[in-house]
Design a protein around this motif. Structure first.
Motif, short mmCIF file in Angstrom:
data_model
loop_
_atom_site.label_atom_id
_atom_site.label_comp_id
_atom_site.label_asym_id
_atom_site.label_seq_id
_atom_site.Cartn_x
_atom_site.Cartn_y
_atom_site.Cartn_z
N TYR A 134 6.68 -8.49 9.45
CA TYR A 134 6.20 -8.15 8.12
C TYR A 134 7.19 -7.22 7.43
O TYR A 134 7.54 -6.17 7.98
CB TYR A 134 4.83 -7.49 8.21
CG TYR A 134 3.77 -8.36 8.83
CD1 TYR A 134 2.89 -9.11 8.04
CD2 TYR A 134 3.63 -8.46 10.21
CE1 TYR A 134 1.92 -9.92 8.60
CE2 TYR A 134 2.65 -9.27 10.79
CZ TYR A 134 1.80 -10.00 9.98
OH TYR A 134 0.84 -10.80 10.55
N GLU A 136 8.04 -4.41 5.35
CA GLU A 136 7.33 -3.23 4.88
C GLU A 136 8.32 -2.19 4.38
O GLU A 136 9.42 -2.04 4.94
CB GLU A 136 6.49 -2.62 6.01
CG GLU A 136 5.41 -3.55 6.51
CD GLU A 136 4.85 -3.16 7.86
OE1 GLU A 136 4.02 -3.93 8.39
OE2 GLU A 136 5.26 -2.11 8.40
N LEU A 217 0.86 -2.26 10.75
CA LEU A 217 -0.13 -2.78 9.82
C LEU A 217 -1.27 -1.79 9.58
O LEU A 217 -1.86 -1.77 8.50
CB LEU A 217 -0.66 -4.12 10.31
CG LEU A 217 0.38 -5.25 10.34
CD1 LEU A 217 -0.22 -6.52 10.91
CD2 LEU A 217 0.94 -5.51 8.94
N VAL A 220 -0.18 0.21 6.80
CA VAL A 220 -0.29 -0.54 5.56
C VAL A 220 -1.70 -0.40 5.01
O VAL A 220 -1.91 -0.11 3.81
CB VAL A 220 0.07 -2.03 5.77
CG1 VAL A 220 -0.28 -2.84 4.53
CG2 VAL A 220 1.56 -2.18 6.09
N LEU A 225 2.34 2.66 4.03
CA LEU A 225 3.44 1.71 3.89
C LEU A 225 3.01 0.60 2.94
O LEU A 225 1.81 0.32 2.81
CB LEU A 225 3.81 1.10 5.25
CG LEU A 225 4.32 2.05 6.32
CD1 LEU A 225 4.53 1.29 7.63
CD2 LEU A 225 5.60 2.75 5.89
N LYS A 226 3.98 -0.05 2.32
CA LYS A 226 3.67 -1.18 1.43
C LYS A 226 4.17 -2.46 2.06
O LYS A 226 5.35 -2.58 2.39
CB LYS A 226 4.30 -0.98 0.06
CG LYS A 226 3.88 -2.07 -0.93
CD LYS A 226 4.27 -1.72 -2.34
CE LYS A 226 3.72 -2.77 -3.34
NZ LYS A 226 2.24 -2.86 -3.31
N LEU A 227 3.27 -3.42 2.22
CA LEU A 227 3.60 -4.73 2.78
C LEU A 227 3.99 -5.65 1.64
O LEU A 227 3.21 -5.88 0.71
CB LEU A 227 2.40 -5.29 3.54
CG LEU A 227 2.48 -6.72 4.05
CD1 LEU A 227 3.66 -6.91 4.98
CD2 LEU A 227 1.17 -7.09 4.77
#
Length: 330
Positions: A134, A136, A217, A220, A225-227
């Motif tokens: 992912y 991020e 995750l 997130v 955090l930004k996914l």
């Protein structure tokens, strides 16, 4: 000398077929298996995807086998330290390797001198999970709202952004190299000894972004955090609203990796068959699916020969990338 991709594939398939063929004599000889604890050697540090998968399987596998299943971590050299250790253990089914498929399908392309032959000295036992990566970012460091904006931002700031990975040649590293090659952008790679310490630095702002194998995750969901995107051909079932890297404009982007179990070469086929059956039972349980959902993974029950075929495909897919980007192992 590194094995060629076709040779590697043929040898993987042959090893898996030999392991899967239940020979009556060996089956009788191994009728009492297991008679003592089974060790699972994880090729990455505690907290990473391999470690979490191994521990999610160990307890139910212990109940099925009627013997303790002990998880140990031996990290380093992109899985080669653990792989070499397991390869040199007795071929009796009491020492298993849990690693990403890179130990077999990627490392031969990274290291001109392997400490062991990953095909001859290891045999596939069972796949465990397909782990997605992912993309991020730390939102305090990278002010973007989408994967397309991110690619434009990286292009506008060549060499200024840094990204972490579990090590040179790891699947998150290769995912980033795939992105850089496809988007014609440049960022600085910082390798770590495992995904967990890289994730800590992403959270702390020491690095800007990362292709996460799932352990971040939770952060997130917490907004730390930004996914932006998933590095798979299809969207993640856990995050159906998050686009793929291909949807962000990078055609054919596929950075999935497969984690699974291996045994020393020469392990009796009856033992491989028993372990494969018991592990696959665990993979099909709701409890394991829930654990994988937490790290963005997907259970992947399959026969040893199918696991070997998957490794062959990964060898072809990542081998060309490694050569074109001149990537070398630590």
């Amino acid at each position: 000398m590194k094995p060629s991709i076709p040779t590697l594939g043929r040898r993987l398939a042959l090893a898996a077929l030999l392991a899967a063929g239940a020979l009556p004599g060996l089956a009788l000889a191994q009728g009492g298996y297991p008679a003592k604890p089974v060790r699972v050697i994880v090729s990455f540090p505690p907290g990473g995807a391999a470690d979490q998968i191994a521990r999610a399987i160990a307890q139910p596998l212990e109940a099925a086998l009627g013997q303790p299943v002990v998880v140990e971590n031996r990290s380093g050299a992109n899985g080669n330290i653990a792989g070499d250790y397991v390869a040199k253990q007795p071929a009796d089914g009491y020492t298993l390797l849990m690693s990403s498929g890179g130990t077999v399908s990627i490392n031969p392309h990274l290291y001109p001198r392997m400490p062991f032959d990953p095909v001859k000295d290891l045999v596939p036992v069972a796949a465990a999970a397909r782990v997605l990566v992912y993309l991020e970012v730390n939102p305090q460091k990278v002010p973007v709202a989408s994967a397309r904006e991110f690619l434009a931002y990286v292009k506008a700031n060549p060499g200024r952004l840094t990204y972490g990975s579990p090590g040179n040649g790891s699947s998150p590293h290769l995912a980033a190299e795939m992105m850089k090659a496809s988007a014609n952008v440049y960022a600085t790679h910082i390798p770590y000894r495992g995904a967990a310490p890289a994730m800590q630095d992403l959270l702390g702002g020491q690095i800007d972004f990362m292709f996460d194998p799932g352990i971040g995750l939770q952060h997130v969901k917490a907004g730390k955090l930004k996914l932006l995107a998933v590095g798979s051909p299809k969207r993640s079932p856990q995050f159906p609203d998050v686009p793929t890297m291909e949807e962000a404009g990078l055609q054919g982007f596929d950075a999935d990796t497969w984690f699974g179990f291996y045994a020393p070469g020469g392990t009796p086929p009856a033992v491989i068959t028993r372990l494969n059956a018991e592990i696959n039972k665990v993979l099909r349980t709701p409890a394991f699916a829930e654990r994988m959902n937490a790290i963005g993974g997907v259970p992947a029950p399959m026969a040893p020969q199918d696991f070997a075929a998957r490794a062959q495909a990964d060898s072809a897919r990542f081998g060309s990338l490694i050569r074109s980007r001149n990537i070398q192992g630590d």
